[in-house]
Structure formats: C-alpha cells, structure tokens
Design an enzyme around this catalytic site. Structure first.
Site, PDB file in Angstrom:
ATOM      1  N   LYS A 129       0.864  -1.177   0.000  1.00 31.04           N
ATOM      2  CA  LYS A 129       0.000   0.000   0.000  1.00 31.04           C
ATOM      3  C   LYS A 129       0.898   1.224   0.000  1.00 31.04           C
ATOM      4  O   LYS A 129       2.056   1.151   0.404  1.00 31.04           O
ATOM      5  CB  LYS A 129      -0.886   0.004   1.250  1.00 31.04           C
ATOM      6  CG  LYS A 129      -2.117   0.870   1.137  1.00 31.04           C
ATOM      7  CD  LYS A 129      -3.235   0.190   0.377  1.00 31.04           C
ATOM      8  CE  LYS A 129      -4.390   1.123   0.148  1.00 31.04           C
ATOM      9  NZ  LYS A 129      -5.586   0.422  -0.351  1.00 31.04           N
ATOM     10  N   ASP A 169      -7.054   4.485  -4.480  1.00 32.28           N
ATOM     11  CA  ASP A 169      -7.693   4.323  -3.171  1.00 32.28           C
ATOM     12  C   ASP A 169      -8.310   5.695  -2.864  1.00 32.28           C
ATOM     13  O   ASP A 169      -8.547   6.474  -3.804  1.00 32.28           O
ATOM     14  CB  ASP A 169      -6.652   3.903  -2.107  1.00 32.28           C
ATOM     15  CG  ASP A 169      -7.281   3.465  -0.788  1.00 32.28           C
ATOM     16  OD1 ASP A 169      -7.764   2.325  -0.703  1.00 32.28           O
ATOM     17  OD2 ASP A 169      -7.330   4.266   0.163  1.00 32.28           O
TER      18      ASP A 169
HETATM   19  P1  NDP Z   1     -12.864   7.859  -2.658  1.00 36.14           P
HETATM   20  O1  NDP Z   1     -11.812   8.865  -2.430  1.00 36.14           O
HETATM   21  O2  NDP Z   1     -13.425   7.671  -4.012  1.00 36.14           O
HETATM   22  O3  NDP Z   1     -14.092   8.144  -1.676  1.00 36.14           O
HETATM   23  C1  NDP Z   1     -13.913   8.186  -0.293  1.00 36.14           C
HETATM   24  C2  NDP Z   1     -15.227   8.555   0.345  1.00 36.14           C
HETATM   25  O4  NDP Z   1     -15.103   8.389   1.758  1.00 36.14           O
HETATM   26  C3  NDP Z   1     -15.609  10.010   0.118  1.00 36.14           C
HETATM   27  O5  NDP Z   1     -16.988  10.154   0.136  1.00 36.14           O
HETATM   28  C4  NDP Z   1     -14.986  10.683   1.351  1.00 36.14           C
HETATM   29  O6  NDP Z   1     -15.591  11.910   1.713  1.00 36.14           O
HETATM   30  C5  NDP Z   1     -15.236   9.651   2.409  1.00 36.14           C
HETATM   31  N1  NDP Z   1     -14.207   9.774   3.470  1.00 36.14           N
HETATM   32  C6  NDP Z   1     -12.869   9.740   3.296  1.00 36.14           C
HETATM   33  N2  NDP Z   1     -12.240   9.931   4.468  1.00 36.14           N
HETATM   34  C7  NDP Z   1     -13.212  10.093   5.374  1.00 36.14           C
HETATM   35  C8  NDP Z   1     -13.223  10.326   6.766  1.00 36.14           C
HETATM   36  N3  NDP Z   1     -12.069  10.456   7.465  1.00 36.14           N
HETATM   37  N4  NDP Z   1     -14.419  10.413   7.401  1.00 36.14           N
HETATM   38  C9  NDP Z   1     -15.584  10.281   6.703  1.00 36.14           C
HETATM   39  N5  NDP Z   1     -15.641  10.075   5.371  1.00 36.14           N
HETATM   40  C10 NDP Z   1     -14.481   9.975   4.725  1.00 36.14           C
HETATM   41  O7  NDP Z   1     -12.270   6.484  -2.082  1.00 36.14           O
HETATM   42  P2  NDP Z   1     -12.745   4.996  -2.388  1.00 36.14           P
HETATM   43  O8  NDP Z   1     -14.216   4.958  -2.569  1.00 36.14           O
HETATM   44  O9  NDP Z   1     -11.862   4.446  -3.430  1.00 36.14           O
HETATM   45  O10 NDP Z   1     -12.340   4.278  -1.029  1.00 36.14           O
HETATM   46  C11 NDP Z   1     -13.246   4.166   0.074  1.00 36.14           C
HETATM   47  C12 NDP Z   1     -12.802   3.041   0.989  1.00 36.14           C
HETATM   48  O11 NDP Z   1     -12.790   1.806   0.249  1.00 36.14           O
HETATM   49  C13 NDP Z   1     -11.397   3.174   1.569  1.00 36.14           C
HETATM   50  O12 NDP Z   1     -11.364   2.596   2.850  1.00 36.14           O
HETATM   51  C14 NDP Z   1     -10.553   2.332   0.627  1.00 36.14           C
HETATM   52  O13 NDP Z   1      -9.368   1.874   1.241  1.00 36.14           O
HETATM   53  C15 NDP Z   1     -11.519   1.188   0.361  1.00 36.14           C
HETATM   54  N6  NDP Z   1     -11.247   0.410  -0.850  1.00 36.14           N
HETATM   55  C16 NDP Z   1     -11.205   1.005  -2.081  1.00 36.14           C
HETATM   56  C17 NDP Z   1     -10.997   0.245  -3.204  1.00 36.14           C
HETATM   57  C18 NDP Z   1     -11.055   0.822  -4.573  1.00 36.14           C
HETATM   58  O14 NDP Z   1     -11.012   0.036  -5.538  1.00 36.14           O
HETATM   59  N7  NDP Z   1     -11.174   2.127  -4.744  1.00 36.14           N
HETATM   60  C19 NDP Z   1     -10.720  -1.210  -3.112  1.00 36.14           C
HETATM   61  C20 NDP Z   1     -10.876  -1.751  -1.783  1.00 36.14           C
HETATM   62  C21 NDP Z   1     -11.092  -0.936  -0.713  1.00 36.14           C
HETATM   63  P3  NDP Z   1     -14.791  13.298   1.480  1.00 36.14           P
HETATM   64  O15 NDP Z   1     -14.905  13.560   0.027  1.00 36.14           O
HETATM   65  O16 NDP Z   1     -15.514  14.271   2.336  1.00 36.14           O
HETATM   66  O17 NDP Z   1     -13.388  13.061   1.934  1.00 36.14           O
END
Ligand code: NDP
Length: 448
Positions: A129, A169
């Site tokens: 990562k 991510d």
């Molecule tokens: P994105 O950046 O596309 O979206 C993240 C979302 O989570 C946004 O809505 C963001 O809101 C919110 N968020 C981020 N940090 C926080 C926080 N501290 N508190 C509350 N809300 C938060 O990321 P992904 O959708 O790609 O990733 C989301 C999760 O899924 C992560 O844990 C990632 O590790 C996991 N994941 C992702 C994969 C992928 O293929 N993308 C694969 C497997 C797991 P805001 O815009 O306000 O920050």
C-alpha cells in the site's frame, strides 16, 4: 476474544513495541493474530518456519519527499510512502491513498490487510500500500497533475509490472492514475501495466471502476442468500460517496434495494424514497462537490451534518464504504436498535473491534472488508492479465469473472470458518483462508 496462545500473545506485544503509536496497524494485526490461533495450534510448524514473525514485518518501507508547486508559484512539500509488505504469492499490489490523515500506521495497516485480501482472490498478487498526506480536495487540475508527477518521479524507482503494481484508493481515481502513468512512461520510456485503474483508452479494464462496489454487493448477496435473505426490497444505508460507495449503491439498486442515505466526511444526505444515483454521480464524479449539494436539487431529501450519524438512519443493510473506524460501538448499537440485519464492509477496516463484536453478538450478518471488498483488487488482477496479453475483455466478460471470483472468496471464507469450528464467522474464515495460502508459499520458499 482474548488471545491465549503464548507465542501469539508475545508476537502481538512485540509488534506493539516495535511500532509505537501505530494504533491502526496494531488493530489490524491483533484481529488477524486472534483469528489465527486455531491455525497455529494445528500447524505449529508455521512458528518454527518464522511465518508469522515475518508476516507482521513489511519487506520494506519506502518513505520520500514530494515537492510540488501550487498555482501561486509556492513550493509545497508532502510526504510519500510505499510499503511493500509481502510478495510470497505474487508481485506487490495495493492502492495509493492521497488524504491528509495518511501516516505510516495507516499505510502499514492497509498493506498488511492487503496480503490476505489479495490471497483470497485466488490470483497471484502480493500485498502493499502507499500514498501521501497530500489533500486533493480544493486543488486545481494543474496542482493535482504536478503533485502526481512529483510523486511518481520518486515512486517509479521501486515499482514495475512484475515488481509492484499500485492502484487507486481514497483520493486517487482515474485522473490521478492517468497523471502518474504518464510520468512513469516518460521517465522509464516503457508502456507497461505498472498501474491499475487506468483509463480505458490506455490499458484500463472495463468494469474496474465498478468492481469494488459491485464485488461488495456480490459478496453480500452470497451471505444474505445463505441466511435466507435478499437485497430485494431492503433499505440500504451506504457511507461515503466515492468510488466504492457509488458502485455499491448502483449494484444494490439493481438487486432491488432502496438506498436511502449516502455521506461524505462532512455529513449525510437522506432520501426516504431512494437516493437519485445519477445526481450523486454528477455531484461527486463530475462536479467534484459535496454531498450537501444533493438536497439543493431534491426537495424531499434532507442533509445532516456529521458523517457518523448516518448509522442512526433505519435500514436493513449497512455498507460502510468511506474509511477506517467510521462505524463504532455507538453506530453498531443504533443499527441493531433499528433492526439492521447485515453489515458488509466496502471500506478497509471501517468497523471498530467492539462494534464488530456487538453486531455479531446480536445476530447481525457481518462481511469483513478483506473478503467483501476484494473484488476491486481482483479486477485489478484481471487488468494486469489483459495488459500482459495485450488484449481486452468486454464489460460483461470482466463482470462475470469478477462475480465468479467473489463467489469463490465467499466459499473459501465460509469453508475455512466451518473447518476451524466457527461456522458463519466470516471474519475468522477470511483471515484463515487468506493466511493459509501465503503461509504455505512462505514456508516453501524458505521464510528467512
Ligand atoms: P474515494 O476517495 O473515491 O471516496 C472516499 C469517500 O469516503 C468520500 O466520500 C470521502 O468523503 C469519504 N471519506 C474519506 N475519508 C473520510 C473520513 N475520514 N471520514 C468520513 N468520510 C471519509 O475512495 P474509495 O471509494 O476508493 O475508497 C473508500 C474506501 O474503500 C477506503 O477505505 C478504501 O481503502 C476502500 N477500498 C477502495 C478500493 C477501490 O477500488 N477504490 C478497493 C478496496 C477498498 P470526502 O470527500 O468528504 O473526503
């Protein structure tokens, strides 16, 4: 669940001492080690072979300075990371996260979990990562590009199509991957599948964008099916409104559910009659605005400040898809109190250990991230396969391979839980099934 095995107890103490203050990493290791107790009792040979001791120590930690110039001409400096954890079963693989909260503990926990998740996919992928404490929010396109180029100028020394293949991510989507891919190509002079999540015009895979969210719903569907339940007619709450959340919502709706709430880090939008997903996509993917904008275009919807309060919205199924530790004991109590019957993790480690224990003790079906969100990395593996073949599959071909892989992941977890006497405990099953393949590979290759 208290650890009783002396070796495991001591190993966990050692991990905490060697990695002081890294609470997220401790949390991830503790969960895995707890689940591996019965495996170690049955296979003491893994202790002598040093498998566990090697697993909790990354192969290497790469940490670097990332200087870039903002739009006013000022030089800014961030910190970059790549933690290559374990490549026993394949090249290192795992996403890059750009978020101000990024630190060594967070990247380490994510890299550690990635080892088991990647193993569960059945594909030859090791665990890693990376990321940076850079905050993409509010930055111009030019600033994002200059940051990504600087980040890759350093990172390119350590990655390669057969060495380490990063992906997206939090904060890293197709735009950022594109800028990093361009920089890698410029420096190394080679067009290889060194990153996944690429644009479709230059080697990306169809269905990769959708894969984590779709995979989450495929996994949840298997779990629900076994319990005689279904998405059809269910009310679903999804935290986050990023890549994972949006495509989990899309698949849940396709499977007959009504998604009633989605959030970002500021708050959540509630829409009793079902979230208008096209509007969410427009706000988040195109306009890059806040979820609060949703209510200005849907009169019947309401917006509440405070993202954690989303768990107080009554629902049948909850899909935490934002970030680590976003669903705590208070949230779990609210979900149980409102009759929620299933929680499936789209984000990595979104549920705190006490919340997991509470949900499971109250009969809530629980799908752990390692298994439930592994569809994303599995499809990255399919992107690597297509790049190697110089070929591309159709959306339906990739989607059906993804569906098959996720069904197999569910079966491996469910079988492992049964074999080790914990039928239905998918946390246990995922950790054990993910571990066994890596452990065998490490032992065969000589762990030291
Ligand atoms: P994105 O950046 O596309 O979206 C993240 C979302 O989570 C946004 O809505 C963001 O809101 C919110 N968020 C981020 N940090 C926080 C926080 N501290 N508190 C509350 N809300 C938060 O990321 P992904 O959708 O790609 O990733 C989301 C999760 O899924 C992560 O844990 C990632 O590790 C996991 N994941 C992702 C994969 C992928 O293929 N993308 C694969 C497997 C797991 P805001 O815009 O306000 O920050």
């Amino acid at each position: 669940m208290a650890i009783t095995n002396e070796y495991i107890k001591n190993l966990l103490c050692e991990v905490k001492e060697r990695n002081p203050g890294e609470s997220e990493f401790h949390q991830a290791v503790e969960e895995v080690l707890e689940c591996l107790e019965p495996v170690i009792e049955k296979h003491p040979e893994y202790i002598n072979a040093g498998v566990l001791a090697n697993l909790v120590e990354p192969d290497r930690i790469i940490k670097f300075r990332v200087p870039w110039v903002d739009d006013s001409g000022t030089v800014r400096v961030n910190r970059g990371y790549r933690i290559q954890f374990n490549n026993a079963i394949g090249p290192y693989k795992g996403g890059l996260r750009f978020h101000p909260s990024v630190n060594e503990s967070i990247i380490k926990f994510l890299g550690f979990e990635q080892i088991f998740k990647n193993s569960l996919t059945g594909l030859p992928l090791g665990g890693a990562k990376g990321g940076s404490d850079f905050d993409p929010k509010g930055k111009s396109d030019g600033e994002i590009m200059r940051f990504c180029q600087s980040f890759m100028t350093e990172l390119c020394k350590y990655i390669g199509a057969d060495v380490d293949v990063p992906a997206g991510d939090i904060g890293v989507g197709a735009r950022e991957i594109g800028y990093m891919f361009g920089q890698y190509k410029r420096i190394r002079g080679e067009f290889t599948g060194v990153l996944t999540g690429k644009g479709i015009t230059y080697g990306g895979s169809l269905a990769r964008k959708e894969a984590t969210g779709f995979g989450l719903c495929y996994f949840t569907d298997e779990m629900l099916h076994e319990a005689g339940k279904t998405f059809d007619g269910a009310r679903v709450v999804i935290s986050g409104s990023g890549n994972v959340a949006i495509y989990a919502a899309q698949k849940a709706i396709e499977l007959g559910a009504t998604v009633v709430a989605m959030s970002d880090s500021d708050g959540y939008a509630y829409d009793e009659n079902g979230i208008d997903l096209e509007l969410v996509k427009n706000i988040k993917e195109i306009r890059r605005e806040r979820i609060s904008e949703y209510t200005s275009e849907r009169d019947e919807a309401t917006y509440r400040v405070g993202s954690k309060n989303i768990w107080t919205v009554p629902c049948d199924i909850a899909l935490p898809c934002a970030t680590q530790n976003e669903l705590d004991l208070g949230g779990a109590r609210a979900l149980v109190g409102n009759g929620c019957f299933a929680v499936a993790e789209g984000a990595n480690m979104p549920t705190t250990p006490d919340a997991i224990a509470y949900l499971m003790a109250n009969g809530v079906l629980f799908a752990p991230a390692k298994a439930a969100n592994a569809g994303g990395v599995a499809t990255s593996g399919l992107e690597m396969a297509q790049n190697s073949m110089r070929y591309s599959w159709s959306f339906d071909e990739v989607d059906s391979k993804l569906h098959e892989i996720v069904k197999n992941i569910y079966k491996s977890c469910s079988d492992a839980a049964r074999v080790y006497g914990k039928e239905g405990d998918l946390v246990m099953g995922a950790n054990i099934a993910g571990f066994l393949k890596v452990a065998e590979a490490m032992r065969s290759q000589g762990a030291v």
